[in-house]
Design an enzyme around this catalytic site. Sequence first.
Site, PDB file in Angstrom:
ATOM      1  N   ASP A  67      84.342  84.790  65.719  1.00  0.00           N
ATOM      2  CA  ASP A  67      83.261  85.773  65.838  1.00  0.00           C
ATOM      3  C   ASP A  67      81.980  85.159  66.392  1.00  0.00           C
ATOM      4  O   ASP A  67      81.875  83.935  66.544  1.00  0.00           O
ATOM      5  CB  ASP A  67      83.003  86.450  64.478  1.00  0.00           C
ATOM      6  CG  ASP A  67      82.995  85.452  63.317  1.00  0.00           C
ATOM      7  OD1 ASP A  67      82.834  84.236  63.561  1.00  0.00           O
ATOM      8  OD2 ASP A  67      83.143  85.889  62.164  1.00  0.00           O
ATOM      9  N   ASN A 135      82.412  89.196  49.569  1.00  0.00           N
ATOM     10  CA  ASN A 135      82.890  90.586  49.451  1.00  0.00           C
ATOM     11  C   ASN A 135      84.328  90.748  49.950  1.00  0.00           C
ATOM     12  O   ASN A 135      84.801  91.858  50.133  1.00  0.00           O
ATOM     13  CB  ASN A 135      81.959  91.542  50.216  1.00  0.00           C
ATOM     14  CG  ASN A 135      81.964  91.304  51.720  1.00  0.00           C
ATOM     15  OD1 ASN A 135      82.613  90.373  52.219  1.00  0.00           O
ATOM     16  ND2 ASN A 135      81.255  92.137  52.467  1.00  0.00           N
ATOM     17  N   HIS A 137      85.507  89.670  52.907  1.00  0.00           N
ATOM     18  CA  HIS A 137      85.695  89.781  54.353  1.00  0.00           C
ATOM     19  C   HIS A 137      86.358  88.520  54.910  1.00  0.00           C
ATOM     20  O   HIS A 137      86.271  87.454  54.310  1.00  0.00           O
ATOM     21  CB  HIS A 137      84.384  90.113  55.091  1.00  0.00           C
ATOM     22  CG  HIS A 137      83.394  89.004  55.212  1.00  0.00           C
ATOM     23  ND1 HIS A 137      82.036  89.237  55.360  1.00  0.00           N
ATOM     24  CD2 HIS A 137      83.520  87.658  55.231  1.00  0.00           C
ATOM     25  CE1 HIS A 137      81.406  88.084  55.461  1.00  0.00           C
ATOM     26  NE2 HIS A 137      82.279  87.105  55.388  1.00  0.00           N
ATOM     27  N   GLU A 142      84.490  93.501  57.641  1.00  0.00           N
ATOM     28  CA  GLU A 142      83.922  93.875  56.348  1.00  0.00           C
ATOM     29  C   GLU A 142      84.862  94.865  55.642  1.00  0.00           C
ATOM     30  O   GLU A 142      85.756  95.445  56.272  1.00  0.00           O
ATOM     31  CB  GLU A 142      82.545  94.525  56.568  1.00  0.00           C
ATOM     32  CG  GLU A 142      81.526  93.623  57.288  1.00  0.00           C
ATOM     33  CD  GLU A 142      80.980  92.478  56.419  1.00  0.00           C
ATOM     34  OE1 GLU A 142      81.576  92.163  55.367  1.00  0.00           O
ATOM     35  OE2 GLU A 142      79.951  91.893  56.798  1.00  0.00           O
TER      36      GLU A 142
HETATM   37  P1  PGA Z   1      80.719  80.541  54.232  1.00  0.00           P
HETATM   38  O1  PGA Z   1      81.161  81.918  54.885  1.00  0.00           O
HETATM   39  O2  PGA Z   1      81.724  79.525  54.657  1.00  0.00           O
HETATM   40  O3  PGA Z   1      79.375  80.247  54.830  1.00  0.00           O
HETATM   41  O4  PGA Z   1      80.698  80.750  52.752  1.00  0.00           O
HETATM   42  C1  PGA Z   1      82.512  82.299  54.773  1.00  0.00           C
HETATM   43  C2  PGA Z   1      82.663  83.673  55.369  1.00  0.00           C
HETATM   44  O5  PGA Z   1      81.751  84.510  55.222  1.00  0.00           O
HETATM   45  O6  PGA Z   1      83.708  83.923  55.984  1.00  0.00           O
END
Ligand code: PGA
Length: 240
Positions: A67, A135, A137, A142
């Site tokens: 992404d 959450n 995702h 999302e």
């Molecule tokens: P993070 O993000 O590694 O910064 O915790 C993980 C994600 O949101 O996929």
Amino acid sequence: MNIIITKDQAEMSREGAKIFLDVIRNDPYAVLGLATGTTPLGLYAQLAEDRRRNGTSYRNIRTVNLDEYIGLGAEDEQSYVYFMRHNLFRYLDIPLENTHLPNGKAEDLSAECARYNALLDTLPRTVQLLGIGSNGHIAFNEPGTPFGSETHVVTLAESTVRDNSRLFARQENVPRRALTMGLKNIMEAEKIVVLASGAGKANAVSSMVRGVVTEAVPASILQRHPNCTLIADKEAASLI
Ligand code: PGA
């Protein structure tokens, strides 16, 4: 789903790096699906260290990232293209033209989604690295994203904007929109490795592993993947 529980984040990173190095040594033409965020940093440091010590070559490796924020490009320190170059690619001998991310600066976003989907069709991932959001995702898919989704434009959930604001000077600066691979694209990888670290991920990890497979928890789709390994430290695994 295979599950590896480690004593801490450092061991999580070493275990993840072992899987990636195995793939790279067995197949010098492998396609690596890569992720950004705090979680994969230790794994990337391991790959850089291995390159320095053992000279593992990435000349013919191709990478595709999950992404990118809309509006940010390689010159922006918060962009994911900058993150990848800064935290990984500059330590490897990979030609930059073999590294791919969605273009956050594209003028025509639907054309950019189509371009990225077509590119993914030509670059089937040997292994895909994932983090997981608090959450549930994966990438920027999302809760509520259809399981059949391909690369698309997303508006980030408020919780994601909050989680990611630690990397920006102020929360208002976090872009609200991003381009992301869809869940269908992610599931096409031959092998998937999910990393999770810290108590903040414990709920999401337990829903991913033990919960109902539902679009309300995007990561739960991984229960349907034939070769998915979760590597979680004991805090992240505490509710499994
Ligand atoms: P993070 O993000 O590694 O910064 O915790 C993980 C994600 O949101 O996929």
